[in-house]
Scaffold this active site. Structure first.
Site, PDB file in Angstrom:
ATOM      1  N   HIS A  72       0.711  -1.235   0.078  1.00 51.70           N
ATOM      2  CA  HIS A  72      -0.105   0.110  -0.033  1.00 51.70           C
ATOM      3  C   HIS A  72       0.668   1.253  -0.023  1.00 51.70           C
ATOM      4  O   HIS A  72       1.638   1.472   0.851  1.00 51.70           O
ATOM      5  CB  HIS A  72      -0.773  -0.024   1.127  1.00 51.70           C
ATOM      6  CG  HIS A  72      -2.050  -1.008   1.046  1.00 51.70           C
ATOM      7  ND1 HIS A  72      -3.305  -0.721   1.853  1.00 51.70           N
ATOM      8  CD2 HIS A  72      -2.439  -1.733   0.230  1.00 51.70           C
ATOM      9  CE1 HIS A  72      -4.249  -1.475   1.428  1.00 51.70           C
ATOM     10  NE2 HIS A  72      -3.671  -2.388   0.460  1.00 51.70           N
ATOM     11  N   TYR A 200      -9.081   5.682   7.981  1.00 44.72           N
ATOM     12  CA  TYR A 200      -9.139   6.019   9.301  1.00 44.72           C
ATOM     13  C   TYR A 200     -10.207   7.265   9.567  1.00 44.72           C
ATOM     14  O   TYR A 200      -9.823   8.245   8.761  1.00 44.72           O
ATOM     15  CB  TYR A 200      -7.667   6.619   9.859  1.00 44.72           C
ATOM     16  CG  TYR A 200      -6.762   5.603   9.963  1.00 44.72           C
ATOM     17  CD1 TYR A 200      -6.440   4.765  11.115  1.00 44.72           C
ATOM     18  CD2 TYR A 200      -5.673   5.231   8.677  1.00 44.72           C
ATOM     19  CE1 TYR A 200      -5.564   3.922  11.295  1.00 44.72           C
ATOM     20  CE2 TYR A 200      -4.725   4.198   9.049  1.00 44.72           C
ATOM     21  CZ  TYR A 200      -4.718   3.445   9.997  1.00 44.72           C
ATOM     22  OH  TYR A 200      -3.854   2.711  10.112  1.00 44.72           O
ATOM     23  N   PRO A 292      -3.581   0.697  19.358  1.00 45.15           N
ATOM     24  CA  PRO A 292      -3.585   0.229  17.807  1.00 45.15           C
ATOM     25  C   PRO A 292      -3.549   1.067  16.579  1.00 45.15           C
ATOM     26  O   PRO A 292      -3.477   0.747  15.612  1.00 45.15           O
ATOM     27  CB  PRO A 292      -4.837  -0.677  17.761  1.00 45.15           C
ATOM     28  CG  PRO A 292      -5.861  -0.370  18.759  1.00 45.15           C
ATOM     29  CD  PRO A 292      -5.015   0.189  19.997  1.00 45.15           C
ATOM     30  N   LYS A 296       1.387  -0.052  15.136  1.00 40.93           N
ATOM     31  CA  LYS A 296       2.907  -0.148  15.508  1.00 40.93           C
ATOM     32  C   LYS A 296       3.128  -1.132  16.556  1.00 40.93           C
ATOM     33  O   LYS A 296       4.402  -1.380  16.770  1.00 40.93           O
ATOM     34  CB  LYS A 296       3.216   1.305  16.248  1.00 40.93           C
ATOM     35  CG  LYS A 296       3.092   2.525  15.448  1.00 40.93           C
ATOM     36  CD  LYS A 296       4.182   2.319  14.534  1.00 40.93           C
ATOM     37  CE  LYS A 296       4.129   3.106  13.111  1.00 40.93           C
ATOM     38  NZ  LYS A 296       4.302   2.628  11.754  1.00 40.93           N
ATOM     39  N   TYR A 384       4.395   6.628   9.961  1.00 32.69           N
ATOM     40  CA  TYR A 384       3.401   5.697   9.467  1.00 32.69           C
ATOM     41  C   TYR A 384       4.290   4.405   8.826  1.00 32.69           C
ATOM     42  O   TYR A 384       3.956   3.252   9.105  1.00 32.69           O
ATOM     43  CB  TYR A 384       2.369   6.066   8.800  1.00 32.69           C
ATOM     44  CG  TYR A 384       1.265   4.748   8.649  1.00 32.69           C
ATOM     45  CD1 TYR A 384       0.011   5.112   9.456  1.00 32.69           C
ATOM     46  CD2 TYR A 384       1.341   3.792   7.625  1.00 32.69           C
ATOM     47  CE1 TYR A 384      -0.977   4.038   9.225  1.00 32.69           C
ATOM     48  CE2 TYR A 384       0.104   2.875   7.642  1.00 32.69           C
ATOM     49  CZ  TYR A 384      -0.910   3.099   8.515  1.00 32.69           C
ATOM     50  OH  TYR A 384      -1.961   2.107   8.262  1.00 32.69           O
TER      51      TYR A 384
HETATM   52  C1  PHB Z   1      -6.149  -3.974  11.259  1.00 32.33           C
HETATM   53  O1  PHB Z   1      -6.080  -4.335   9.931  1.00 32.33           O
HETATM   54  O2  PHB Z   1      -6.424  -4.711  11.847  1.00 32.33           O
HETATM   55  C2  PHB Z   1      -5.271  -2.562  11.634  1.00 32.33           C
HETATM   56  C3  PHB Z   1      -4.701  -1.917  10.487  1.00 32.33           C
HETATM   57  C4  PHB Z   1      -4.365  -0.690  10.854  1.00 32.33           C
HETATM   58  C5  PHB Z   1      -4.455   0.033  12.250  1.00 32.33           C
HETATM   59  C6  PHB Z   1      -4.860  -1.087  13.063  1.00 32.33           C
HETATM   60  C7  PHB Z   1      -5.426  -2.239  12.767  1.00 32.33           C
HETATM   61  O3  PHB Z   1      -3.740   1.141  12.327  1.00 32.33           O
END
Ligand code: PHB
Ligand code: APR
Length: 389
Positions: A72, A200, A292, A296, A384
């Site tokens: 990605h 997000y 989460p 990280k 990120y």
């Molecule tokens: C996930 O795909 O479970 C996931 C992806 C990004 C995040 C947290 C969890 O920031």
């Protein structure tokens, strides 16, 4: 039993360390409290930094990851009906890899098994002894029988609820913690992801995240109350709430279906210092937890493993203790930056119960600044995709 490195915990940190030590001719034994199936049943995040990808390559475990993972180059951030993209490729030249932690763990177990690695499952009463001497040992029980491993080093990779951290005396240990006043309700469903990149979402109803594992498997989260339980949320209620938190264009095209996993995770920031005491080294969730947001957790465990395995390699190859002596400082320097990013990204996107009207305006200004400012986007992208190690 005798080994060079006794590893407590067969999660991703312990497995990756064991496999990398093996590739470098260093012997280890893993002690895991649960069964392999239990460990593989946990659903965790699925965004891998390049540092972890490289470590999986060094460990000889990258075949399936490269075949099945998705690269990605960016991610989307929405607030209200607005949406913008942060381009990781443009700002850093580096993508992230979408590949579930469960799959990373499975690949590592397979590699350890193939190499004849020693893993003791379903152990109890693990106790680390004499870590402040040159001859530490680990005591434990299995099937009710007391056992002992004599070793040269102990790696505490036993997660947040493990025992390793407690082996460091309170006179030496210092802990830092922040508990967030909400949780994440996560759903895994056999549906195509709503978007080809992650979204997000900051909404007035709370945070939401649209993530994925592959073209047919989606992972979604919504911020929820800490008093909620997964049973309180029917699939229908979950999908309805998710749709209300993401922009209309995405809500209208969201494909819903039955959940195949539903769970609630609390959010916590936590760091213990130091990460080394004598011949005991803490690695991964045993030493630190991040919320989460930004994925990280596993990636920060991986940077610890990088510092530790290189330190042990130097020790066994050159007789040098430089890496061992620098481990805690090096690992913590990167850990605190991951803590900062996860804390900042969480603050940007969630609704906090005690947020004032002023706080909400600050959050909005921060989002609009990030949307418009290249330097801010660059800082976000660098964090990120993962800071260097
Ligand atoms: C996930 O795909 O479970 C996931 C992806 C990004 C995040 C947290 C969890 O920031
Ligand atoms: N004895 C032996 N094993 C133990 C003990 C103990 N006393 N306590 C815990 N364990 C085991 C757990 O059962 C678990 O399998 O240690 C393992 C720790 O694994 P994780 O919690 O997954 O932690 P870690 O390997 O550091 O992985 C990093 O990244 O995305 C985040 O939190 C997420 O799991 C993730 C982590």
């Amino acid at each position: 039993m005798r080994t060079q490195v006794a590893i407590i915990g067969g999660g991703p940190a312990g497995l990756l360390l064991s496999q990398l030590l093996h590739v470098n001719g260093i012997d280890s034994v893993i002690l895991e409290r649960k069964t392999r199936d239990y460990v593989l049943g946990r659903i965790r995040a699925g965004v891998l930094e390049q540092g972890l990808v490289r470590l999986m390559e060094e460990a000889g475990c990258a075949g399936r990851m490269h075949a099945e993972g998705f690269s990605h180059d960016g991610a989307l951030i929405s607030y209200g009906s607005e949406i913008f993209r942060i381009d990781f490729a443009e700002h850093t030249g580096t993508p992230v890899l979408i590949y579930g932690q469960t799959e990373v763990t499975r690949d590592l177990y397979d590699a350890r098994e193939k190499a004849g690695g020693k893993i003791e499952f379903e152990v109890d009463d693990v106790m680390i002894r004499d870590a402040d001497t040159d001859r530490p040992h680990v005591q434990y029980t299995r099937n009710g029988t007391a056992r002992r491993i004599d070793c040269e080093f102990v790696a505490g990779c036993d997660g947040f609820h493990g025992v390793s951290r407690q082996a460091i005396p309170l006179t030496v240990r210092r802990e830092y913690e922040k508990i967030y006043p909400f949780g994440w309700l996560g759903v895994l469903s056999k549906t195509p992801p709503v978007n080809h990149e992650l979204i997000y979402a900051n909404s007035e109803r709370g945070f939401a995240l649209c993530s994925m594992r592959n073209d047919h498997l989606s992972r979604y989260y919504i911020q929820c109350s800490l008093s909620d339980s997964p049973a309180d949320w029917t699939d229908e209620a979950f999908w309805e709430e998710l749709k209300r938190r993401i922009p209309k264009a995405q809500a209208d095209t969201l494909v819903t279906g039955p959940s195949i996993e539903k769970s609630i995770a609390p959010l916590r920031s936590f760091v213990t210092e130091p990460m080394r005491w004598g011949r005991l080294f803490l690695c991964g969730d045993a030493a630190h937890i991040v919320p989460p947001t930004g994925a990280k957790g596993l990636n920060t465990a991986a940077s610890d493993v990088h510092y530790l395995y290189n330190a042990l390699r130097e020790y066994y190859r050159d007789g040098s203790e430089a890496g061992i002596n620098a481990y805690s400082k090096r690992a913590l320097a990167r850990v605190w930056k991951a803590e900062r990013f996860s804390w900042w990204f969480s603050s940007l996107l969630h609704r906090y119960p005690d947020q004032s009207a002023f706080d909400l305006k600050m959050q909005l200004a921060e989002l609009e600044f990030l949307r418009a400012n290249r330097a801010a986007q660059q800082a976000m992208a660098e964090n990120y995709v993962g800071l260097p190690y």
